[in-house]
Design a protein around this motif. Structure first.
Motif, mmCIF file in Angstrom:
data_model
loop_
_atom_site.group_PDB
_atom_site.id
_atom_site.type_symbol
_atom_site.label_atom_id
_atom_site.label_comp_id
_atom_site.label_asym_id
_atom_site.label_seq_id
_atom_site.Cartn_x
_atom_site.Cartn_y
_atom_site.Cartn_z
ATOM 1 N N ALA A 1 0.824 -1.202 0.000
ATOM 2 C CA ALA A 1 0.000 0.000 0.000
ATOM 3 C C ALA A 1 0.863 1.259 0.000
ATOM 4 C CB ALA A 1 -0.935 -0.007 1.211
ATOM 5 N N ALA A 2 1.929 1.256 0.804
ATOM 6 C CA ALA A 2 2.814 2.417 0.850
ATOM 7 C C ALA A 2 3.516 2.633 -0.490
ATOM 8 C CB ALA A 2 3.836 2.248 1.974
ATOM 9 N N HIS A 3 3.901 1.526 -1.150
ATOM 10 C CA HIS A 3 4.532 1.649 -2.466
ATOM 11 C C HIS A 3 3.542 2.193 -3.504
ATOM 12 C CE1 HIS A 3 7.213 0.731 -5.824
ATOM 13 N NE2 HIS A 3 6.185 0.159 -6.425
ATOM 14 N N LEU A 4 2.308 1.706 -3.475
ATOM 15 C CA LEU A 4 1.297 2.197 -4.410
ATOM 16 C C LEU A 4 0.985 3.667 -4.173
ATOM 17 C CD1 LEU A 4 -1.229 -0.785 -4.524
ATOM 18 C CD2 LEU A 4 0.309 -0.041 -6.355
ATOM 19 N N ASP A 5 1.068 4.098 -2.936
ATOM 20 C CA ASP A 5 0.820 5.505 -2.618
ATOM 21 C C ASP A 5 1.800 6.412 -3.333
ATOM 22 O OD1 ASP A 5 -0.205 7.758 -1.482
ATOM 23 O OD2 ASP A 5 0.601 7.403 0.512
ATOM 24 N N ARG A 6 3.019 5.896 -3.552
ATOM 25 C CA ARG A 6 4.054 6.691 -4.226
ATOM 26 C C ARG A 6 4.055 6.494 -5.736
ATOM 27 N NH1 ARG A 6 6.782 4.451 0.302
ATOM 28 N NH2 ARG A 6 7.726 2.868 -1.046
ATOM 29 N N ALA A 7 3.262 5.540 -6.227
ATOM 30 C CA ALA A 7 3.235 5.259 -7.664
ATOM 31 C C ALA A 7 2.390 6.293 -8.396
ATOM 32 C CB ALA A 7 2.673 3.856 -7.900
ATOM 33 N N THR A 8 2.491 6.287 -9.716
ATOM 34 C CA THR A 8 1.649 7.176 -10.510
ATOM 35 C C THR A 8 0.205 6.690 -10.472
ATOM 36 O OG1 THR A 8 1.978 5.897 -12.553
ATOM 37 C CG2 THR A 8 3.594 7.629 -12.050
ATOM 38 N N ARG A 9 -0.710 7.591 -10.773
ATOM 39 C CA ARG A 9 -2.127 7.227 -10.741
ATOM 40 C C ARG A 9 -2.428 6.112 -11.736
ATOM 41 N NH1 ARG A 9 -6.432 11.992 -11.188
ATOM 42 N NH2 ARG A 9 -5.317 12.503 -9.256
ATOM 43 N N ARG A 10 -1.785 6.134 -12.879
ATOM 44 C CA ARG A 10 -2.042 5.114 -13.900
ATOM 45 C C ARG A 10 -1.602 3.739 -13.413
ATOM 46 N NH1 ARG A 10 0.740 4.997 -19.960
ATOM 47 N NH2 ARG A 10 -0.155 2.989 -20.618
ATOM 48 N N HIS A 11 -0.395 3.655 -12.881
ATOM 49 C CA HIS A 11 0.101 2.365 -12.404
ATOM 50 C C HIS A 11 -0.717 1.869 -11.208
ATOM 51 C CE1 HIS A 11 3.735 3.524 -14.742
ATOM 52 N NE2 HIS A 11 3.799 2.217 -14.953
ATOM 53 N N ARG A 12 -1.127 2.801 -10.359
ATOM 54 C CA ARG A 12 -1.933 2.424 -9.214
ATOM 55 C C ARG A 12 -3.271 1.833 -9.654
ATOM 56 N NH1 ARG A 12 -0.911 6.783 -6.309
ATOM 57 N NH2 ARG A 12 -2.662 7.975 -7.111
ATOM 58 N N ALA A 13 -3.910 2.496 -10.603
ATOM 59 C CA ALA A 13 -5.200 2.006 -11.092
ATOM 60 C C ALA A 13 -5.053 0.651 -11.776
ATOM 61 C CB ALA A 13 -5.809 3.029 -12.050
ATOM 62 N N LEU A 14 -3.984 0.489 -12.566
ATOM 63 C CA LEU A 14 -3.767 -0.778 -13.267
ATOM 64 C C LEU A 14 -3.547 -1.919 -12.278
ATOM 65 C CD1 LEU A 14 -3.332 -2.306 -15.927
ATOM 66 C CD2 LEU A 14 -0.915 -1.662 -15.819
ATOM 67 N N PHE A 15 -2.747 -1.667 -11.243
ATOM 68 C CA PHE A 15 -2.465 -2.705 -10.252
ATOM 69 C C PHE A 15 -3.733 -3.101 -9.505
ATOM 70 C CE2 PHE A 15 -1.308 -4.358 -6.130
ATOM 71 C CZ PHE A 15 -0.224 -5.177 -6.397
ATOM 72 N N LEU A 16 -4.507 -2.123 -9.059
ATOM 73 C CA LEU A 16 -5.704 -2.420 -8.273
ATOM 74 C C LEU A 16 -6.772 -3.098 -9.121
ATOM 75 C CD1 LEU A 16 -5.971 0.810 -6.102
ATOM 76 C CD2 LEU A 16 -5.048 -1.421 -5.457
ATOM 77 N N ALA A 17 -6.905 -2.694 -10.374
ATOM 78 C CA ALA A 17 -7.872 -3.350 -11.249
ATOM 79 C C ALA A 17 -7.489 -4.809 -11.482
ATOM 80 C CB ALA A 17 -7.969 -2.604 -12.579
ATOM 81 N N THR A 18 -6.194 -5.054 -11.704
ATOM 82 C CA THR A 18 -5.724 -6.428 -11.896
ATOM 83 C C THR A 18 -5.955 -7.263 -10.643
ATOM 84 O OG1 THR A 18 -4.026 -5.647 -13.444
ATOM 85 C CG2 THR A 18 -3.723 -7.841 -12.486
ATOM 86 N N ALA A 19 -5.650 -6.683 -9.469
ATOM 87 C CA ALA A 19 -5.847 -7.408 -8.213
ATOM 88 C C ALA A 19 -7.320 -7.724 -7.982
ATOM 89 C CB ALA A 19 -5.298 -6.582 -7.049
ATOM 90 N N THR A 20 -8.203 -6.794 -8.332
ATOM 91 C CA THR A 20 -9.638 -7.005 -8.147
ATOM 92 C C THR A 20 -10.147 -8.135 -9.035
ATOM 93 O OG1 THR A 20 -9.984 -4.687 -7.543
ATOM 94 C CG2 THR A 20 -11.900 -5.917 -8.313
ATOM 95 N N LEU A 21 -9.755 -8.117 -10.305
ATOM 96 C CA LEU A 21 -10.201 -9.160 -11.229
ATOM 97 C C LEU A 21 -9.599 -10.512 -10.861
ATOM 98 C CD1 LEU A 21 -10.016 -7.195 -14.607
ATOM 99 C CD2 LEU A 21 -12.050 -7.727 -13.234
ATOM 100 N N ALA A 22 -8.335 -10.518 -10.444
ATOM 101 C CA ALA A 22 -7.703 -11.778 -10.037
ATOM 102 C C ALA A 22 -8.392 -12.350 -8.801
ATOM 103 C CB ALA A 22 -6.216 -11.552 -9.768
ATOM 104 N N SER A 23 -8.742 -11.491 -7.862
ATOM 105 C CA SER A 23 -9.443 -11.943 -6.662
ATOM 106 C C SER A 23 -10.814 -12.510 -7.015
ATOM 107 C CB SER A 23 -9.590 -10.788 -5.673
ATOM 108 O OG SER A 23 -10.339 -11.175 -4.544
ATOM 109 N N ALA A 24 -11.513 -11.854 -7.957
ATOM 110 C CA ALA A 24 -12.825 -12.354 -8.380
ATOM 111 C C ALA A 24 -12.704 -13.736 -9.014
ATOM 112 C CB ALA A 24 -13.462 -11.368 -9.366
#
Length: 410
Positions: free
Chosen positions: A373-396
């Motif tokens: 979470a701390a690393h994502l906080d420092r990431a760009t908005r694009r990379h953050r959105a891509l990571f969270l979207a991937t994690a959400t779909l993978a979890s589903a």
């Protein structure tokens, strides 16, 4: 960065965490609505995290419903009344066994009492079946857990990190369990708020939540250990500083009370001091120092040419958790968080019991996700959105596979 053993100031505050503005002398005594106002303000601050949590888990539930429809399966019993949920509903309906017995995997004293007691109590006040009540209790507890997870992340690293931590917890590979008739959500809620109470110097609240965690799952001892360790460290540091010490001393003693009380009650019920551990032996859950875990990991990754997908997922989750614990220690997380996750992982990895539920057993270890979470906080908005979207779909996908394809319990 916060220290490994968080110190407290004269006011009981842990350095490195954010505090509210002190009350000025002219402010006078607190008004009757002050506490309610603070609660509403805290809830408003957590709204983005809770909204994101509902979005992630709602995505997983929708994917599960669509997948189940295509496989001609009914989602309701899967979520509300199968596997462990069936055991808890049985306890709510008929109570606990009176004798130890000799049958393997058949004694319900292995299941701790807080969740079935809540289900039984709430069912008196609500319509529907006990199964629907149990699922409702678990889902309500998941929101309290998400709020607590956010509160810890927000306290340590700010609001955005708190939101990201909540989303990562929601997108845990087996996060579908959060909305099942299981105890993981209730346990995470108790653990998160106990840790938050320690971070803010509310020792008696911490002890209370730790006791409730100890009545929820056997791993509640990890929460008790975290609170007790933090309280003892506080007492050692402040022994000559003139800081009030009664509350942390009481917390150190009271935190294990729930866990110890249930073990003592089982011993009295069965007429033997080791009654609970005898029950665990019937379930083959003795601690073996991690030998079975190492054997399973080696078997799946090195010897099995066609390992089952869900067992690979469990194995990768365990290995990632070990790496994240090391990273958390490197980041010098506060002592209570490190103790909680370390003890929880020691119990889960050191068990000689069944292997496949172990990713679920680590679901409450949300502090492991703080480095991400701390690393994502420092990431760009694009990379953050891509990571969270991937994690959400993978979890589903993982949740649907776990509940619809994997033939055993989650």
């Amino acid at each position: 960065m916060s220290s490994t053993a968080p110190e407290t100031t004269q006011s009981g505050q842990i350095p490195g965490t954010r505090r509210s503005s002190p009350r000025t002398p002219s402010a006078g005594p607190p008004r009757r609505g002050t506490r309610a106002h603070r609660l509403l303000r805290a809830a408003h601050r957590a709204t983005p995290a809770l909204t994101a949590y509902l979005a992630v888990r709602g995505t997983g539930l929708l994917a599960l419903i669509v997948w189940a429809h295509r496989r001609h399966k009914d989602v309701w019993p899967i979520l509300a009344s199968q596997w462990d949920a069936d055991w808890y509903l049985g306890i709510a309906d008929h109570g606990y066994a009176h004798v130890l017995g000799t049958d393997d995997n058949a004694n319900n004293l292995a299941f701790f009492p807080l969740y079935p007691v809540l289900v039984k109590a709430v069912a008196v006040l609500t319509p529907g079946t006990r199964a629907s009540t149990g699922l409702g209790v678990a889902m309500a507890a998941s929101l309290l857990a998400a709020w607590g997870v956010f509160a810890v992340g927000n306290r340590l690293h700010g609001r955005r990190t708190g939101v990201l931590l909540t989303v990562l917890w929601a997108a845990y590979p087996v996060g579908a369990v959060q909305w099942m008739g299981y105890t993981e959500s209730l346990f995470t809620a108790c653990a998160a708020w106990a840790l938050y109470a320690v971070l803010t110097g509310r020792w008696l609240w911490a002890a209370g939540f730790a006791s409730l965690a100890g009545l929820t799952r056997p791993t509640g001892v990890a929460v008790a250990a975290a609170v007790t360790a933090a309280a003892l460290a506080h007492l050692i540091r402040t022994r000559e500083a003139g800081i009030p010490r009664l509350q942390p001393a009481a917390a150190a003693l009271l935190a294990p009370l729930g866990w110890c009380a249930y073990l003592a009650w089982v011993g009295l019920r069965l007429g033997r001091w080791d009654g609970y551990f005898a029950v665990q032996r019937l379930w083959h859950n003795e601690l073996d120092g991690g030998l079975r875990t190492l054997h399973q990991v080696r078997q799946l990754l090195a010897r099995d040419a066609t390992p089952q997908l869900f067992l690979v997922l469990v194995t990768l989750t365990l290995l990632a958790s070990v790496a994240l614990l090391a990273l958390s220690a490197w980041d010098r997380q506060p002592l209570p968080l490190l103790v909680f996750t370390a003890v929880l992982m020691a119990i889960v990895l050191g068990s000689g019991g069944v292997y496949f539920p172990r990713a679920r057993f680590l679901l409450p270890a949300f502090p492991l996700l703080l480095p991400i979470a701390a690393h994502l906080d420092r990431a760009t908005r694009r990379h953050r959105a891509l990571f969270l979207a991937t994690a959400t779909l993978a979890s589903a996908y993982c949740g649907g596979y776990m509940l619809l394809v994997w033939p055993a319990a989650p």
